[in-house]
Design a protein around this motif. Structure first.
Motif, PDB file in Angstrom:
ATOM      1  N   LEU A  47     -17.073   9.493 -31.953  1.00 47.44           N
ATOM      2  CA  LEU A  47     -15.921  10.363 -31.632  1.00 47.44           C
ATOM      3  C   LEU A  47     -15.308  10.008 -30.279  1.00 47.44           C
ATOM      4  O   LEU A  47     -14.073   9.937 -30.130  1.00 47.44           O
ATOM      5  CB  LEU A  47     -16.358  11.828 -31.649  1.00 47.44           C
ATOM      6  N   LEU A  48     -16.178   9.782 -29.271  1.00 52.39           N
ATOM      7  CA  LEU A  48     -15.678   9.428 -27.948  1.00 52.39           C
ATOM      8  C   LEU A  48     -14.991   8.058 -27.955  1.00 52.39           C
ATOM      9  O   LEU A  48     -13.999   7.839 -27.244  1.00 52.39           O
ATOM     10  CB  LEU A  48     -16.805   9.466 -26.929  1.00 52.39           C
ATOM     11  N   LYS A  49     -15.512   7.126 -28.739  1.00 52.27           N
ATOM     12  CA  LYS A  49     -14.847   5.819 -28.840  1.00 52.27           C
ATOM     13  C   LYS A  49     -13.470   5.954 -29.467  1.00 52.27           C
ATOM     14  O   LYS A  49     -12.493   5.305 -29.037  1.00 52.27           O
ATOM     15  CB  LYS A  49     -15.717   4.868 -29.672  1.00 52.27           C
ATOM     16  N   ASP A  50     -13.397   6.784 -30.503  1.00 51.16           N
ATOM     17  CA  ASP A  50     -12.085   7.002 -31.132  1.00 51.16           C
ATOM     18  C   ASP A  50     -11.107   7.633 -30.135  1.00 51.16           C
ATOM     19  O   ASP A  50      -9.915   7.284 -30.090  1.00 51.16           O
ATOM     20  CB  ASP A  50     -12.243   7.899 -32.356  1.00 51.16           C
ATOM     21  N   LYS A  51     -11.624   8.581 -29.320  1.00 49.35           N
ATOM     22  CA  LYS A  51     -10.760   9.208 -28.314  1.00 49.35           C
ATOM     23  C   LYS A  51     -10.324   8.191 -27.270  1.00 49.35           C
ATOM     24  O   LYS A  51      -9.147   8.189 -26.825  1.00 49.35           O
ATOM     25  CB  LYS A  51     -11.500  10.376 -27.663  1.00 49.35           C
ATOM     26  N   SER A  73      -9.940   4.991 -27.706  1.00 51.71           N
ATOM     27  CA  SER A  73      -8.928   4.129 -28.339  1.00 51.71           C
ATOM     28  C   SER A  73      -7.574   4.826 -28.381  1.00 51.71           C
ATOM     29  O   SER A  73      -6.515   4.206 -28.154  1.00 51.71           O
ATOM     30  CB  SER A  73      -9.380   3.769 -29.761  1.00 51.71           C
ATOM     31  N   ALA A  74      -7.580   6.152 -28.662  1.00 46.10           N
ATOM     32  CA  ALA A  74      -6.321   6.899 -28.690  1.00 46.10           C
ATOM     33  C   ALA A  74      -5.680   6.952 -27.309  1.00 46.10           C
ATOM     34  O   ALA A  74      -4.433   6.849 -27.169  1.00 46.10           O
ATOM     35  CB  ALA A  74      -6.570   8.314 -29.223  1.00 46.10           C
ATOM     36  N   LEU A  75      -6.495   7.095 -26.256  1.00 46.98           N
ATOM     37  CA  LEU A  75      -5.959   7.114 -24.886  1.00 46.98           C
ATOM     38  C   LEU A  75      -5.399   5.759 -24.482  1.00 46.98           C
ATOM     39  O   LEU A  75      -4.371   5.668 -23.793  1.00 46.98           O
ATOM     40  CB  LEU A  75      -7.045   7.555 -23.916  1.00 46.98           C
ATOM     41  N   GLN A  95      -0.162  16.126 -20.858  1.00 49.02           N
ATOM     42  CA  GLN A  95      -0.293  14.892 -21.619  1.00 49.02           C
ATOM     43  C   GLN A  95      -1.761  14.593 -21.964  1.00 49.02           C
ATOM     44  O   GLN A  95      -2.040  13.947 -22.965  1.00 49.02           O
ATOM     45  CB  GLN A  95       0.297  13.728 -20.809  1.00 49.02           C
ATOM     46  N   MET A  96      -2.685  15.029 -21.086  1.00 55.50           N
ATOM     47  CA  MET A  96      -4.094  14.694 -21.281  1.00 55.50           C
ATOM     48  C   MET A  96      -4.930  15.858 -21.785  1.00 55.50           C
ATOM     49  O   MET A  96      -5.933  15.663 -22.471  1.00 55.50           O
ATOM     50  CB  MET A  96      -4.683  14.205 -19.942  1.00 55.50           C
ATOM     51  N   LEU A 149     -11.198   1.043 -15.658  1.00 57.49           N
ATOM     52  CA  LEU A 149     -12.213   1.422 -16.647  1.00 57.49           C
ATOM     53  C   LEU A 149     -12.001   2.885 -17.013  1.00 57.49           C
ATOM     54  O   LEU A 149     -11.927   3.757 -16.127  1.00 57.49           O
ATOM     55  CB  LEU A 149     -13.624   1.239 -16.084  1.00 57.49           C
ATOM     56  N   LEU A 150     -11.869   3.148 -18.316  1.00 55.72           N
ATOM     57  CA  LEU A 150     -11.718   4.518 -18.793  1.00 55.72           C
ATOM     58  C   LEU A 150     -13.101   5.065 -19.138  1.00 55.72           C
ATOM     59  O   LEU A 150     -13.827   4.503 -19.985  1.00 55.72           O
ATOM     60  CB  LEU A 150     -10.802   4.559 -20.017  1.00 55.72           C
TER      61      LEU A 150
END
Length: 454
Positions: free
Chosen positions: A41-45, A47-49, A66-67, A135-136
Motif C-alpha cells: 500500500l505504501l509503495k502504491d502511495k 508511486s502516486a506521489l 494537495q498532500m 528521497l520520498l
C-alpha cells in the motif's frame, strides 16, 4: 511413575511441542502477510506521489490540501534532500516525526518496533532529468497491527493451555481404557504366579483386531502350550519313573536272592546273574534313549553339514543286516548312486536305526528301504510285512513310552521311546514322519526331509 502416567505426560509434551511450532508459524505468517500488505500500500502511495512531479512542484508541500488527501492517521510524508535534511514534511503522528531522516539511493523498506507498536518506513528515490535529487519517505505506525498481534498471542496461549488441559484429561481417561486389558493381563499373571495354576485371560467376544487383543490371544496360546508341555512333562516323569522302577526292582530282588541263597545253588546263581545282566542292559538302553530324547529338544540342525544319503543308508542297513542276520533291501529311485543333502548325519543314522530296528522286531520277512526325491524333498520309506499296528493305536505311536498291546511289549518293544526320538530328529531337520500300518499286513514309516536344512 506408572506407564500410564508416562504415556499421558509424553503425549501432552508432544502435543505442546506441535502446538508451539504451529502457533509460531501462524503468528509469523500473520505478521508477514499483514506487513507485506502494508508495504504494498505504501509503495502504491509513493508511486502516486511521484506522478505529481514533486521536484517541480514544491508548492504541494506548502498547500496541505494537495498532500493531505493522501495522508491518513498515524502516517508521515517526508521529502529528504541528498544531505539527509528534511526539505518538506507532513505528518499525523508526532512519534513518526521523531525518527531521524535517512537518505538512500535505492528503494528500501524498514520495519521497526517500539513502545507504540510496529513502525514501517518505505523510501523511494525521486528523480529529475534522470538524476536522483531527493528521497520520498513514507512512514506509518501499525499500532492496530500490534494490538491484533497481542490479541493473537493471547488467543494462542489460551488455546495452548486449553489444549494441554484437554490432552491431560483425555490422555488420562484414554490410557485408562487402553491399559484396562493390561491390568487384566497383570492380574491373571499374578494369579498364575501365586496359585501355580494355568489360567486364560478373559477376552471380549467382539474382539478388535488390535495389538492388545493379539497379545491376549498370544498369551492364551502360550498358556495352552505351557499347560500341555507341563502335562506331558508330568506324564513323562511318571512314565520314566515307572520304566526305571521295573528293572531296578528286578535287579534288587535278584541281588537279595543272590545274597541269601545263590551261594550254594549254581542254577539259582546263574539265573539271577542272567536276569541282572538283562535288566542292566535294558536299564542302560532306557537311559540312553532318555538322553537322546533330551538332546533332540535342542535347536534345529545344530550340525548342518553336507553328506551323501545313499551310502549312509546302505552302511546302516549293512550293519543291521549282520547283527540281525536278516535280509534288508535298499532301493533308490532311478538307481541313484549318490544323494547329497545337509543335516546331521549322526542323527539321520540314528533315525534309520530306530525305524529299521522296529521293522525287524515286528516282522520275520524282508525289510525294504526305498529312497526317492520329489521337489527337493527326500522321501525315505521303511516297509515291513509284520504284525502291524491297530488303527486306534496309530495316533499315539509317537508318544513317549507308548506301547500298543498287540504290537509292543516290554521285552520285545523296549521302553517305547524309539519313535518319539525319531519324530524329534525329523522335526529338527524340518521334515515330517508318518506311520501307515494294518494288522496282519505290515507297517510303512514315511520320512520326508528337505535336501537343505536351514
Amino acid at each position: 511413575m506408572s506407564l500410564r502416567l508416562k504415556i499421558t505426560l509424553w503425549v501432552s509434551v508432544g502435543l505442546m511441542v506441535i502446538l508451539f511450532f504451529s502457533f509460531t508459524f501462524v503468528y509469523y505468517m500473520f505478521i508477514r502477510v499483514t506487513t507485506k500488505g502494508e508495504i504494498d500500500l505504501l509503495k502504491d502511495k509513493a508511486s502516486a506521489l511521484l506522478l505529481k512531479d514533486l521536484p517541480n512542484h514544491p508548492e504541494y508541500w506548502k498547500d496541505n490540501m494537495q498532500m493531505d488527501e493522501l495522508l491518513i492517521p498515524q502516517e508521515m510524508l517526508r521529502y529528504i534532500t541528498p544531505d539527509s535534511k528534511v526539505a518538506h514534511e507532513i505528518y499525523s503522528d508526532t512519534n513518526l516525526a521523531s525518527y531521524p531522516a535517512i537518505y538512500s539511493t535505492k528503494a528500501t523498506e524498514t520495519l521497526l518496533t517500539d513502545a507504540d507498536g510496529i513502525i514501517l518506513f518505505v523510501r523511494t528515490p525521486v528523480f529529475k532529468d534522470g538524476k536522483q535529487v531527493a528521497l520520498l519517505e513514507i512512514g506509518r505506525s501499525l499500532r492496530r497491527l500490534g494490538t491484533y498481534s497481542e490479541m493473537l498471542i493471547s488467543i494462542l496461549v489460551l488455546t495452548s493451555i486449553g489444549a494441554l488441559i484437554l490432552a491431560l484429561i483425555g490422555g488420562y481417561f484414554y490410557t485408562n481404557v487402553l491399559f484396562r486389558p493390561l491390568k487384566q493381563f497383570i492380574a491373571t499373571m499374578q494369579n498364575i504366579e501365586e496359585s501355580g495354576s494355568f489360567r486364560h485371560i478373559t477376552l471380549p467376544d467382539n474382539q478388535a483386531n488390535d495389538e492388545l487383543m493379539m497379545l491376549g490371544n498370544t498369551f492364551n496360546r502360550m498358556i495352552d502350550r505351557l499347560q500341555d508341555m507341563f502335562r506331558k512333562q508330568e506324564q513323562f516323569l511318571a512314565d520314566a519313573s515307572h520304566e526305571l522302577r521295573t528293572p531296578l526292582t528286578i535287579i534288587e530282588s535278584y541281588a537279595s536272592l543272590l545274597r541269601r541263597w545263590a551261594s550254594s545253588n549254581d542254577q539259582l546263581r546263574e539265573e539271577a546273574l542272567e536276569a541282572i545282566v538283562s535288566e542292566s542292559a535294558q536299564l542302560k538302553l532306557l537311559t540312553q534313549n532318555l538322553l537322546s530324547l533330551t538332546n533332540t529338544n535342542r535347536t534345529n540342525c545344530e550340525q548342518n553339514t553336507e553328506f551323501d544319503l545313499i551310502p549312509l543308508v546302505e552302511q546302516t542297513a549293512a550293519s543291521l543286516r549282520v547283527t540281525s542276520s536278516r535280509d534288508i533291501r535298499v532301493q533308490s529311485e532311478h538307481n541313484m548312486k549318490e544323494l547329497p543333502m545337509t543335516g546331521d548325519p549322526y542323527q539321520i543314522r540314528q533315525l534309520l536305526i530306530i525305524l529299521i530296528d522296529n521293522a525287524l522286531k515286528y516282522s520275520q520277512k524282508i525289510v525294504d528301504i526305498r529312497i526317492c526325491v520329489q521337489e527337493k524333498q527326500v522321501i525315505i520309506k521303511v516297509m515291513d510285512q509284520g504284525i502291524g499296528i491297530a488303527e486306534e493305536d496309530l495316533p499315539h505311536v509317537f508318544d513317549r513310552f507308548y506301547r500298543s498291546d498287540k504290537a509292543r511289549n516290554r521285552k520285545q518293544g523296549g521302553a517305547g521311546l524309539g519313535l518319539a526320538i525319531a519324530q524329534h530328529i525329523v522335526q529338527k531337520h524340518l521334515g515330517t514322519i508318518e506311520l501307515l500300518s494294518s494288522l496282519g499286513v505290515g507297517s510303512t514309516a514315511i520320512v520326508t526331509l528337505p535336501q537343505t536344512c536351514q
